[in-house]
Design a protein around this motif. Structure first.
Motif, short mmCIF file in Angstrom:
data_model
loop_
_atom_site.label_atom_id
_atom_site.label_comp_id
_atom_site.label_asym_id
_atom_site.label_seq_id
_atom_site.Cartn_x
_atom_site.Cartn_y
_atom_site.Cartn_z
N PHE A 98 0.83 -1.20 0.00
CA PHE A 98 0.00 0.00 0.00
C PHE A 98 0.87 1.25 0.00
O PHE A 98 0.63 2.21 -0.76
CB PHE A 98 -0.92 0.00 1.22
CG PHE A 98 -1.73 1.26 1.37
CD1 PHE A 98 -2.74 1.56 0.48
CD2 PHE A 98 -1.45 2.15 2.40
CE1 PHE A 98 -3.47 2.73 0.60
CE2 PHE A 98 -2.19 3.31 2.53
CZ PHE A 98 -3.20 3.61 1.64
N ILE A 99 1.91 1.27 0.84
CA ILE A 99 2.84 2.41 0.87
C ILE A 99 3.54 2.56 -0.47
O ILE A 99 3.75 3.68 -0.96
CB ILE A 99 3.86 2.22 2.01
CG1 ILE A 99 3.16 2.38 3.36
CG2 ILE A 99 5.01 3.21 1.89
CD1 ILE A 99 4.04 2.09 4.56
N THR A 100 3.89 1.44 -1.08
CA THR A 100 4.52 1.47 -2.40
C THR A 100 3.58 2.08 -3.43
O THR A 100 4.00 2.87 -4.29
CB THR A 100 4.91 0.04 -2.84
OG1 THR A 100 5.75 -0.54 -1.85
CG2 THR A 100 5.65 0.06 -4.17
N LEU A 101 2.29 1.72 -3.37
CA LEU A 101 1.30 2.29 -4.28
C LEU A 101 1.21 3.80 -4.11
O LEU A 101 1.15 4.55 -5.10
CB LEU A 101 -0.07 1.65 -4.02
CG LEU A 101 -1.25 2.22 -4.81
CD1 LEU A 101 -1.05 2.04 -6.31
CD2 LEU A 101 -2.56 1.58 -4.37
N VAL A 102 1.21 4.26 -2.87
CA VAL A 102 1.17 5.71 -2.60
C VAL A 102 2.41 6.40 -3.17
O VAL A 102 2.33 7.49 -3.73
CB VAL A 102 1.03 5.97 -1.08
CG1 VAL A 102 1.16 7.46 -0.78
CG2 VAL A 102 -0.30 5.44 -0.57
N ALA A 103 3.58 5.74 -3.04
CA ALA A 103 4.82 6.30 -3.60
C ALA A 103 4.70 6.45 -5.12
O ALA A 103 5.12 7.46 -5.69
CB ALA A 103 6.00 5.41 -3.23
N TRP A 104 4.15 5.44 -5.77
CA TRP A 104 3.91 5.51 -7.21
C TRP A 104 2.99 6.69 -7.55
O TRP A 104 3.26 7.45 -8.49
CB TRP A 104 3.26 4.21 -7.70
CG TRP A 104 4.22 3.13 -8.09
CD1 TRP A 104 4.91 2.31 -7.25
CD2 TRP A 104 4.57 2.74 -9.42
NE1 TRP A 104 5.68 1.42 -7.97
CE2 TRP A 104 5.48 1.66 -9.31
CE3 TRP A 104 4.20 3.18 -10.69
CZ2 TRP A 104 6.03 1.03 -10.41
CZ3 TRP A 104 4.76 2.55 -11.79
CH2 TRP A 104 5.67 1.49 -11.65
N MET A 105 1.92 6.83 -6.78
CA MET A 105 0.94 7.89 -7.04
C MET A 105 1.58 9.27 -6.86
O MET A 105 1.35 10.19 -7.66
CB MET A 105 -0.26 7.73 -6.11
CG MET A 105 -1.07 6.45 -6.39
SD MET A 105 -2.35 6.13 -5.14
CE MET A 105 -3.51 7.45 -5.52
N GLU A 106 2.40 9.44 -5.83
CA GLU A 106 3.07 10.72 -5.61
C GLU A 106 4.02 11.05 -6.76
O GLU A 106 4.05 12.18 -7.24
CB GLU A 106 3.85 10.68 -4.28
CG GLU A 106 2.97 10.69 -3.06
CD GLU A 106 3.77 10.67 -1.76
OE1 GLU A 106 3.18 10.96 -0.71
OE2 GLU A 106 4.98 10.36 -1.82
N TYR A 107 4.76 10.05 -7.20
CA TYR A 107 5.75 10.28 -8.26
C TYR A 107 5.07 10.57 -9.60
O TYR A 107 5.56 11.40 -10.38
CB TYR A 107 6.66 9.07 -8.39
CG TYR A 107 7.82 9.28 -9.33
CD1 TYR A 107 8.95 9.98 -8.91
CD2 TYR A 107 7.79 8.81 -10.64
CE1 TYR A 107 10.02 10.19 -9.77
CE2 TYR A 107 8.85 9.02 -11.50
CZ TYR A 107 9.96 9.71 -11.06
OH TYR A 107 11.01 9.93 -11.92
N LEU A 108 3.94 9.92 -9.86
CA LEU A 108 3.24 10.09 -11.13
C LEU A 108 2.30 11.28 -11.14
O LEU A 108 1.66 11.57 -12.15
CB LEU A 108 2.46 8.81 -11.47
CG LEU A 108 3.32 7.56 -11.71
CD1 LEU A 108 2.43 6.34 -11.95
CD2 LEU A 108 4.26 7.76 -12.89
N GLY A 109 2.19 11.96 -9.99
CA GLY A 109 1.39 13.17 -9.94
C GLY A 109 -0.09 12.97 -9.69
O GLY A 109 -0.90 13.85 -9.97
N VAL A 110 -0.46 11.81 -9.16
CA VAL A 110 -1.86 11.56 -8.80
C VAL A 110 -2.13 12.22 -7.45
O VAL A 110 -1.49 11.87 -6.46
CB VAL A 110 -2.15 10.05 -8.71
CG1 VAL A 110 -3.60 9.80 -8.30
CG2 VAL A 110 -1.84 9.38 -10.04
N GLU A 111 -3.06 13.17 -7.40
CA GLU A 111 -3.32 13.91 -6.17
C GLU A 111 -4.69 13.56 -5.60
O GLU A 111 -5.67 13.44 -6.33
CB GLU A 111 -3.21 15.41 -6.42
CG GLU A 111 -1.81 15.84 -6.88
CD GLU A 111 -1.61 17.33 -6.83
OE1 GLU A 111 -2.56 18.05 -6.43
OE2 GLU A 111 -0.50 17.80 -7.16
N LEU A 112 -4.72 13.39 -4.28
CA LEU A 112 -5.96 13.09 -3.56
C LEU A 112 -6.03 13.96 -2.31
O LEU A 112 -5.01 14.35 -1.75
CB LEU A 112 -6.01 11.61 -3.14
CG LEU A 112 -6.14 10.53 -4.22
CD1 LEU A 112 -6.09 9.15 -3.57
CD2 LEU A 112 -7.43 10.70 -5.00
#
Length: 269
Positions: A136-150
């Motif tokens: 889950f933390i890895t998924l969040v890291a991917w989202m941060e790097y790819l610019g997915v904002e929540l």
């Protein structure tokens, strides 16, 4: 349940504290371990004979050399704290790290309690839970790097170097490196043979997130630990294909590393 709940520690963030990514994690872990220790001591006092018999059985099964190493390490930590330039800081640790003797005492309590209370199924459940949190933390890291904002249920912002609940790219990289090793162990473990492809995919998923952090020291650790793991696979794996694949990858790593070392002064780098 209290000890099993510690796998949620990496997700704890306390916005009210000066160091929200560290202080809350430490307090949450300390509280769980202290509560578990209190409950166990209370139970042992009311079930003295059974508790003593159980301790004798666990001691008979224990790895005595490992116990000696752990106790010796704790004793050295205590001695170094007593004679430190600032015993108070050595005991409590600095707030942004929370890595003093206090942490090591709690970790020792955790090891002691899990050695006494955990059965095989408990360890499997704990490792699965912690590995799930890591993904889950890895998924969040991917989202941060790819610019997915929540903004809900938690805040995710675009970052060139992900933080992902850990709060520091270097800490995140070290955390992911540890579980990359765990994933690699599961790939060749008989207990998880049916899920080998899942752990291979998870390892790649974690590896790419680790590369996102851009921490060179961890990259070096990754190369060295990867080489050691490949050597271990070559000599200990029961699968011929795994041995062959490990040998090929190890040769590639050596050749690529040699190429970079030989050309390290080239303007292209």
């Amino acid at each position: 349940s209290l000890l099993l709940s510690t796998f949620f520690v990496p997700l704890i963030i306390t916005k009210f504290s000066v160091y929200p990514f560290v202080y809350g994690k430490a307090l949450f872990m300390y509280a769980l371990i202290e509560a578990a220790l209190f409950c166990y001591v209370l139970w042992a006092l009311f079930n003295w004979n059974y508790a003593v018999r159980e301790l004798k059985e666990k001691w008979a099964q224990a790895n005595k050399k490992l116990v000696v190493v752990l106790v010796a390490y704790l004793v050295m930590m205590v001695v170094s704290t007593v004679f430190a330039a600032s015993p108070s800081v050595s005991f409590w640790g600095i707030p942004e790290r929370s890595d003093g003797l206090m942490l090591h005492l709690h970790l020792f309590d955790f090891i002691l309690l899990t050695a006494i209370l955990f059965e095989r199924r408990d360890w499997i459940l704990y490792i699965k839970g912690l590995f799930g949190i890591t993904l889950f933390i890895t998924l969040v890291a991917w989202m941060e790097y790819l610019g997915v904002e929540l903004s809900f249920p938690f805040i995710i912002k675009e970052r060139t170097a992900p933080l992902a609940f850990i709060g520091n790219p270097a800490y995140l990289a070290s955390f992911l490196l540890s579980f990359l090793y765990v994933a690699s162990l599961f790939i060749d473990h008989a207990l998880f043979a049916k899920h080998r492809h899942f752990f291979i995919a998870s390892g790649v998923f974690i590896l790419v997130a680790l590369l996102f952090t851009g921490i060179r020291g961890v990259f070096m650790g990754l190369v060295v630990s990867g080489a050691l793991l490949l050597i271990q696979t070559i000599f200990s794996s029961s699968h011929k294909k795994a041995k062959t694949s490990a040998g090929v990858v190890l040769v590639v790593i050596v050749l690529v590393s040699g190429f970079f070392i030989a050309t390290r002064t080239h303007p292209a780098w």
